[in-house]
Design a protein around this motif. Structure first.
Motif, PDB file in Angstrom:
ATOM      1  N   ALA A  15       1.187  -1.079  -0.029  1.00  0.00           N
ATOM      2  CA  ALA A  15      -0.034   0.057   0.202  1.00  0.00           C
ATOM      3  C   ALA A  15       0.909   1.539   0.044  1.00  0.00           C
ATOM      4  O   ALA A  15       0.370   2.309  -0.107  1.00  0.00           O
ATOM      5  N   ALA A  16       2.190   1.097   0.034  1.00  0.00           N
ATOM      6  CA  ALA A  16       2.973   2.440   0.115  1.00  0.00           C
ATOM      7  C   ALA A  16       2.957   3.208  -1.113  1.00  0.00           C
ATOM      8  O   ALA A  16       3.069   4.350  -1.047  1.00  0.00           O
ATOM      9  N   TYR A  17       2.446   2.413  -2.338  1.00  0.00           N
ATOM     10  CA  TYR A  17       2.224   3.271  -3.618  1.00  0.00           C
ATOM     11  C   TYR A  17       1.167   4.201  -3.369  1.00  0.00           C
ATOM     12  O   TYR A  17       1.085   5.318  -3.643  1.00  0.00           O
ATOM     13  N   LYS A  18       0.277   3.987  -2.582  1.00  0.00           N
ATOM     14  CA  LYS A  18      -0.817   4.908  -2.253  1.00  0.00           C
ATOM     15  C   LYS A  18      -0.364   6.024  -1.539  1.00  0.00           C
ATOM     16  O   LYS A  18      -1.018   7.557  -1.464  1.00  0.00           O
ATOM     17  N   SER A  19       0.872   6.178  -0.551  1.00  0.00           N
ATOM     18  CA  SER A  19       1.274   7.263  -0.111  1.00  0.00           C
ATOM     19  C   SER A  19       1.726   8.375  -1.110  1.00  0.00           C
ATOM     20  O   SER A  19       1.586   9.634  -0.748  1.00  0.00           O
ATOM     21  N   LEU A  20       2.247   7.965  -2.373  1.00  0.00           N
ATOM     22  CA  LEU A  20       2.581   9.060  -3.278  1.00  0.00           C
ATOM     23  C   LEU A  20       1.118   9.670  -3.528  1.00  0.00           C
ATOM     24  O   LEU A  20       1.343  10.935  -3.942  1.00  0.00           O
ATOM     25  N   THR A  38      10.697   4.583   5.496  1.00  0.00           N
ATOM     26  CA  THR A  38      11.296   3.264   6.281  1.00  0.00           C
ATOM     27  C   THR A  38      12.073   2.503   5.229  1.00  0.00           C
ATOM     28  O   THR A  38      11.926   2.669   4.016  1.00  0.00           O
ATOM     29  N   LYS A  39      12.930   1.789   6.273  1.00  0.00           N
ATOM     30  CA  LYS A  39      13.867   0.898   5.106  1.00  0.00           C
ATOM     31  C   LYS A  39      12.860  -0.209   4.393  1.00  0.00           C
ATOM     32  O   LYS A  39      13.140  -0.253   3.094  1.00  0.00           O
ATOM     33  N   ALA A  40      11.984  -0.634   4.809  1.00  0.00           N
ATOM     34  CA  ALA A  40      10.976  -1.430   4.022  1.00  0.00           C
ATOM     35  C   ALA A  40      10.217  -0.709   3.147  1.00  0.00           C
ATOM     36  O   ALA A  40       9.788  -1.156   2.196  1.00  0.00           O
ATOM     37  N   GLY A  41       9.845   0.453   3.564  1.00  0.00           N
ATOM     38  CA  GLY A  41       8.944   1.356   2.466  1.00  0.00           C
ATOM     39  C   GLY A  41       9.725   1.562   1.382  1.00  0.00           C
ATOM     40  O   GLY A  41       9.128   1.818   0.218  1.00  0.00           O
ATOM     41  N   PHE A  44       9.150  -0.491  -1.762  1.00  0.00           N
ATOM     42  CA  PHE A  44       7.890  -0.408  -2.523  1.00  0.00           C
ATOM     43  C   PHE A  44       7.800   1.145  -3.323  1.00  0.00           C
ATOM     44  O   PHE A  44       7.331   0.861  -4.278  1.00  0.00           O
ATOM     45  N   VAL A  45       8.501   2.048  -2.575  1.00  0.00           N
ATOM     46  CA  VAL A  45       8.567   3.440  -3.469  1.00  0.00           C
ATOM     47  C   VAL A  45       9.955   3.921  -3.075  1.00  0.00           C
ATOM     48  O   VAL A  45      10.478   3.553  -2.480  1.00  0.00           O
ATOM     49  N   THR A  46      10.338   4.770  -4.034  1.00  0.00           N
ATOM     50  CA  THR A  46      11.803   5.091  -4.055  1.00  0.00           C
ATOM     51  C   THR A  46      11.833   6.695  -3.344  1.00  0.00           C
ATOM     52  O   THR A  46      10.647   7.390  -3.482  1.00  0.00           O
ATOM     53  N   ARG A  78       8.647  17.754  15.486  1.00  0.00           N
ATOM     54  CA  ARG A  78       7.955  18.852  16.051  1.00  0.00           C
ATOM     55  C   ARG A  78       7.683  20.085  14.787  1.00  0.00           C
ATOM     56  O   ARG A  78       7.098  21.057  15.057  1.00  0.00           O
ATOM     57  N   SER A  79       8.362  19.834  13.531  1.00  0.00           N
ATOM     58  CA  SER A  79       7.991  20.790  12.663  1.00  0.00           C
ATOM     59  C   SER A  79       6.798  20.550  11.710  1.00  0.00           C
ATOM     60  O   SER A  79       6.476  21.257  11.015  1.00  0.00           O
ATOM     61  N   ALA A  80       6.313  19.583  12.355  1.00  0.00           N
ATOM     62  CA  ALA A  80       5.008  19.141  11.346  1.00  0.00           C
ATOM     63  C   ALA A  80       3.590  19.576  12.606  1.00  0.00           C
ATOM     64  O   ALA A  80       3.745  19.736  13.760  1.00  0.00           O
ATOM     65  N   ASP A  81       2.509  19.609  12.042  1.00  0.00           N
ATOM     66  CA  ASP A  81       1.262  19.971  12.737  1.00  0.00           C
ATOM     67  C   ASP A  81       0.513  18.577  13.250  1.00  0.00           C
ATOM     68  O   ASP A  81      -0.319  18.639  14.010  1.00  0.00           O
ATOM     69  N   LEU A  82       1.027  17.483  12.439  1.00  0.00           N
ATOM     70  CA  LEU A  82       0.365  16.140  12.394  1.00  0.00           C
ATOM     71  C   LEU A  82       1.398  15.271  12.083  1.00  0.00           C
ATOM     72  O   LEU A  82       2.051  15.525  10.926  1.00  0.00           O
ATOM     73  N   ILE A  83       1.442  13.821  12.647  1.00  0.00           N
ATOM     74  CA  ILE A  83       2.339  12.846  12.301  1.00  0.00           C
ATOM     75  C   ILE A  83       1.301  11.811  11.676  1.00  0.00           C
ATOM     76  O   ILE A  83       0.187  11.729  12.146  1.00  0.00           O
ATOM     77  N   VAL A  84       1.471  11.482  10.398  1.00  0.00           N
ATOM     78  CA  VAL A  84       0.499  10.374   9.503  1.00  0.00           C
ATOM     79  C   VAL A  84       1.256   9.375   9.212  1.00  0.00           C
ATOM     80  O   VAL A  84       2.608   9.434   8.782  1.00  0.00           O
ATOM     81  N   VAL A  85       1.159   8.153   9.617  1.00  0.00           N
ATOM     82  CA  VAL A  85       1.569   6.865   9.177  1.00  0.00           C
ATOM     83  C   VAL A  85       0.877   6.237   8.312  1.00  0.00           C
ATOM     84  O   VAL A  85      -0.362   5.879   8.412  1.00  0.00           O
ATOM     85  N   ALA A  86       1.215   6.012   7.064  1.00  0.00           N
ATOM     86  CA  ALA A  86       0.523   5.553   5.754  1.00  0.00           C
ATOM     87  C   ALA A  86       1.439   4.722   4.803  1.00  0.00           C
ATOM     88  O   ALA A  86       2.116   5.606   4.238  1.00  0.00           O
ATOM     89  N   PRO A  87       1.692   3.630   4.626  1.00  0.00           N
ATOM     90  CA  PRO A  87       0.715   2.681   5.426  1.00  0.00           C
ATOM     91  C   PRO A  87       1.289   2.522   6.776  1.00  0.00           C
ATOM     92  O   PRO A  87       2.673   2.253   7.027  1.00  0.00           O
ATOM     93  N   ALA A  88       0.352   2.141   7.651  1.00  0.00           N
ATOM     94  CA  ALA A  88       0.816   1.696   9.164  1.00  0.00           C
ATOM     95  C   ALA A  88       0.888   0.135   9.265  1.00  0.00           C
ATOM     96  O   ALA A  88      -0.257  -0.411   9.329  1.00  0.00           O
TER      97      ALA A  88
END
Length: 180
Positions: A15-20, A38-41, A44-46, A78-88
């Motif tokens: 599902a990492a392709y959906k992150s793009l 991530t290393k595993a991510g 799937f995407v570069t 801290r530089s972000a307003d929200l942390i999103v993990v996708a795919p988690a």
């Protein structure tokens, strides 16, 4: 007023392709994305694809001297307003639920004082496994927000809950959490 920014952690799953597409959708909604791959991510995407779509440097290694000197992992969160993990992935959820910090993604999740949104994506059996459900309960109890997973056909040929929510749906949840 500056545009809202997220820190997107891209886990290792098909599902990492959906992150793009999520990065592209957020840009359309004027929400900036800085990314940890991530290393595993990266299987799937570069990094080049992620960087080209986000217009930002991609972070990957906890022990990268240049990255730590320029933007340490504490400041990155801290530089972000929200942390999103996708795919988690099940792995990322387990690390976050137990407080593990052995890579840049898990260290950043442990070090953040910002809200976290996870979009799970994994095989149906992994999603339904008691350990994953315990981790989900722990993370929910810790205040982590979730979107999905959706039910449907998966890359592995099985059907059931475990598909990552669609990028537009995730982007809508991000807007809601950011109050934009």
């Amino acid at each position: 007023m500056s545009s809202p920014r997220i820190l997107l952690i891209i886990g290792g799953g098909i599902a990492a392709y959906k992150s793009l597409e999520l990065i592209r959708e957020l840009k359309r909604r004027e929400i900036g994305s800085r990314c940890i791959l991530t290393k595993a991510g990266a299987e799937f995407v570069t990094p080049l694809s992620v960087s080209a779509l986000s217009d930002e440097k991609v972070y990957a290694d906890l022990f990268n001297l240049t990255d730590e000197a320029e933007m340490g992992h504490i400041e990155l969160s801290r530089s972000a307003d929200l942390i999103v993990v996708a795919p988690a992935t099940a792995d990322l959820m387990a690390k976050a639920a137990t407080g593990m910090a052995n890579d840049l993604a898990s260290t950043t999740l442990l070090a953040t004082d910002k809200p976290v949104l996870m979009a799970p994506a994994m095989n149906v059996r992994m999603w339904l496994h008691p350990a994953t459900q315990r981790n989900l309960a722990t993370l929910t109890g810790d205040g982590v927000h979730f979107i999905g997973p959706d039910e449907g056909d998966m890359a592995c040929g099985e059907h059931g809950p475990g598909r990552m929510a669609e990028p537009g749906t995730i982007a809508g949840k991000i807007e809601s959490l950011l109050n934009v």
